[in-house]
Each structure stands twice: as C-alpha cells, then as structure tokens.
Design an enzyme around this catalytic site. Sequence first.
Site, short mmCIF file in Angstrom:
data_model
loop_
_atom_site.label_atom_id
_atom_site.label_comp_id
_atom_site.label_asym_id
_atom_site.label_seq_id
_atom_site.Cartn_x
_atom_site.Cartn_y
_atom_site.Cartn_z
N SER A 216 27.54 10.27 -9.13
CA SER A 216 27.46 11.23 -10.23
C SER A 216 27.57 10.60 -11.62
CB SER A 216 28.54 12.33 -10.07
OG SER A 216 28.35 13.03 -8.87
N SER B 75 29.10 13.60 -18.65
CA SER B 75 28.11 14.00 -19.66
C SER B 75 27.24 15.14 -19.14
CB SER B 75 27.27 12.79 -20.09
OG SER B 75 26.88 12.02 -18.98
N HIS C 144 41.50 23.84 -11.85
CA HIS C 144 41.61 22.77 -12.87
C HIS C 144 43.07 22.57 -13.27
CE1 HIS C 144 37.34 22.41 -12.96
NE2 HIS C 144 37.11 23.57 -13.54
N ARG D 250 27.79 23.35 -17.34
CA ARG D 250 28.56 24.44 -16.71
C ARG D 250 28.62 25.65 -17.62
NH1 ARG D 250 33.17 21.93 -12.83
NH2 ARG D 250 31.80 20.34 -11.94
N GLU E 57 34.88 -1.43 -3.77
CA GLU E 57 35.00 -0.82 -2.45
C GLU E 57 35.02 0.70 -2.62
OE1 GLU E 57 34.97 -2.39 0.44
OE2 GLU E 57 34.84 -4.33 -0.58
N LEU F 216 50.86 0.30 -16.79
CA LEU F 216 49.54 0.79 -16.40
C LEU F 216 48.64 1.09 -17.61
CD1 LEU F 216 47.77 2.12 -14.06
CD2 LEU F 216 48.92 4.25 -14.67
N ASP G 40 37.22 15.28 -7.81
CA ASP G 40 36.31 16.40 -7.55
C ASP G 40 36.92 17.40 -6.58
OD1 ASP G 40 33.99 17.85 -7.87
OD2 ASP G 40 32.85 16.71 -6.39
N ARG H 107 36.43 9.00 -4.34
CA ARG H 107 35.92 10.32 -4.72
C ARG H 107 36.52 11.34 -3.78
NH1 ARG H 107 30.41 12.48 -7.20
NH2 ARG H 107 30.98 14.66 -7.26
C1 IPE Z 1 31.83 14.60 -11.26
O1 IPE Z 1 32.05 15.82 -10.62
C2 IPE Z 1 32.46 14.60 -12.60
C3 IPE Z 1 33.91 14.73 -12.65
C4 IPE Z 1 34.73 14.76 -11.65
C5 IPE Z 1 34.45 14.78 -13.97
P1 IPE Z 1 30.95 16.95 -10.55
O2 IPE Z 1 31.51 18.02 -9.70
O3 IPE Z 1 30.51 17.35 -11.90
O4 IPE Z 1 29.75 16.19 -9.81
P2 IPE Z 1 28.39 16.73 -9.18
O5 IPE Z 1 27.64 17.42 -10.27
O6 IPE Z 1 28.74 17.67 -8.07
O7 IPE Z 1 27.70 15.51 -8.67
C1 IPE Z 2 36.15 18.45 -10.69
O1 IPE Z 2 36.19 19.60 -9.94
C2 IPE Z 2 36.56 18.69 -12.11
C3 IPE Z 2 35.47 18.56 -13.11
C4 IPE Z 2 34.25 18.23 -12.85
C5 IPE Z 2 35.84 18.80 -14.48
P1 IPE Z 2 34.95 20.59 -9.89
O2 IPE Z 2 35.12 21.61 -10.96
O3 IPE Z 2 33.67 19.88 -9.90
O4 IPE Z 2 35.20 21.26 -8.46
P2 IPE Z 2 34.08 21.73 -7.44
O5 IPE Z 2 33.23 20.53 -7.14
O6 IPE Z 2 33.33 22.84 -8.06
O7 IPE Z 2 34.89 22.17 -6.25
MG MG Z 3 32.46 19.16 -8.42
#
Ligand code: IPE
Ligand code: IPE
Ligand code: MG
Length: 257
Positions: free
Chosen positions: A200, A70, A41, A75, A211, A135, A24, A192
């Site tokens: 999430s 899911s 990304h 977005r 852990e 792996l 994230d 995370r």
């Molecule tokens: C969780 O991240 C999903 C992935 C990293 C693929 P999100 O950024 O979508 O999570 P929330 O919505 O903030 O909880």
């Molecule tokens: C995680 O990064 C990637 C996906 C969920 C695909 P985010 O896109 O959620 O990044 P933030 O949380 O907006 O910074």
């Molecule tokens: Mg995010």
Amino acid sequence: MSDEGQTGLESEHNNPRHIAIIMDGNGRWAQKRFMPRAMGHQSGVKAVREIVEYCAQQDIEVLTLFAFSSENWRRPQEEVSLLMNLFMGTLQREIEKLKNNNIRLRFIGDRSAFSESLQNMMAEGEALTRNNTALTLIIAVNYGGQWDLCQAFRKITEKILAGELSKEDINEQLINRYLSTAGLPEPDLFIRTGGEQRVSNFLLWQLAYTEMYFTDTLWPDFDRESLEDAIKSFKGRQRRFGHTGEQVLSRSVKFNF
Ligand code: IPE
Ligand code: IPE
Ligand code: MG
C-alpha cells in the site's frame, strides 16, 4: 554459539533494529462490534501506546508507524477529519510523555497538506524530542513511498542543475540520503496487521531487503504478545542478502546493512 540445537540461522541476528508497521484493521475492528469506525481508530491509538512502550523497553532503535497514507484522503470527509483530530489530540497529549521517556519523535510524509496548527505541533514535537536517545519513533503521515522517491529525485535534480552533483553521482547511497528516512537504518522487520498482504505505497525503496510479516490480527488487538510473535518469527529467519545459506552459516560474509 554453544546452544544445543542452535542451527546458526537464529543466531545470525538478534532483535530487529528497525520495525516498520502498517497499522491496518481499525475500521473492521469497530464494524465487528457494531461500532462506528471512529471507535476503531480510537482503540488503535491505545495499541500504538502499548507498542511504542514495548519497543522502547526492548531497545528497538527505530519504530516507523504508517498512520495516514497519501491515498487515505480518498476516504469520506468525516473520517479524514476525524483522523486529523485524533492525530492532533494524541500528539498534544503524548508529546510530554515521549519527551520524558527519551523517545525521539519524527514525521515523514508531505506535511504541506496539513493545517498550520497541525504542522506547528508536528515541528514542536520534533524539536522537543530532538536530543532524545532511546527509541526513534517515526510517524508516517500523508506518506507515500512513491511521493518519497519523487521528492528525493526532485532535490537531486535541483543539485544537478545547480552543478553541485553530476549524474554519475547517482547511486543507491545517494538516493538513500535524499529520502525522508535518511540517516536511519533500513527496516529489518515489516509488519502489516489486518490480514491484507500488500505494501500500500509504504516504504517502497527502503523495504528492499526487509523481512515481511503479515498477521490477521486487527490493529486495535495488536499487543505486546503479538509483537513478540512477529519478532520471534523474524529471529528464526535466515537473511541472505543474495548470498547462499552456506555462506551465511560459515559466517564468511559480513553484511553491510
Ligand atoms: C494503509 O492502510 C495505510 C495505513 C495503515 C495508514 P489502508 O487500509 O489505507 O490500505 P489499503 O487501501 O487497504 O491498501
Ligand atoms: C487503518 O485502519 C488506519 C488507517 C488507514 C488510518 P483502517 O481504517 O484501514 O481499517 P480497515 O482496513 O477499514 O479495517
Ligand atoms: Mg485498511
């Protein structure tokens, strides 16, 4: 353990066998640099490469990466398409490398929502790397922990209706066998990035005794040193699985997961 100063806690386990990561913070990484989220990304893919390479070198057995949840369909359409294209392009580019590096690729999640070409590419990636033995890299795409449980319960119900199982057969082991992670060890370490402290809808059932490690580091900045920090934190913990600390230290207890 003969090491001076060794408390016994650290010695209880070595490297995690299975690491599961919510990657994230890509969007915020880009926004901090006044760049479009897409750049975050893209940089995130570089971090994936480094972490996969590191895990393979360190003999980690399983690495599960949450790439698209899911809920991420919610977005903006442009971001969803961008993520799909990035996913497809990365797969195309990396499959050969995974194959040659003895990495077994698997996907978990509901694939039916993806384009036919993407579904074919996923199946091809899995087939090409099926016999690899280093792996196991699991990419969770269109994955939700609640979806995973629903699909397992659906299959179990079908078996019950067909008379192949009875309701008395339902126990933890049986449910494990119907989840998308069937046959894999439970995650030992959950990471995370990005500062949020929530699950999430990632691996809900499978994280029962994992852990947890949360870091503010944004995913594109998460490198091998960051992963080493997480593993170090993991190694310093005492896993009790319901027992007392004394029982664990006396090693009178053999854990079975
Ligand atoms: C969780 O991240 C999903 C992935 C990293 C693929 P999100 O950024 O979508 O999570 P929330 O919505 O903030 O909880
Ligand atoms: C995680 O990064 C990637 C996906 C969920 C695909 P985010 O896109 O959620 O990044 P933030 O949380 O907006 O910074
Ligand atoms: Mg995010």
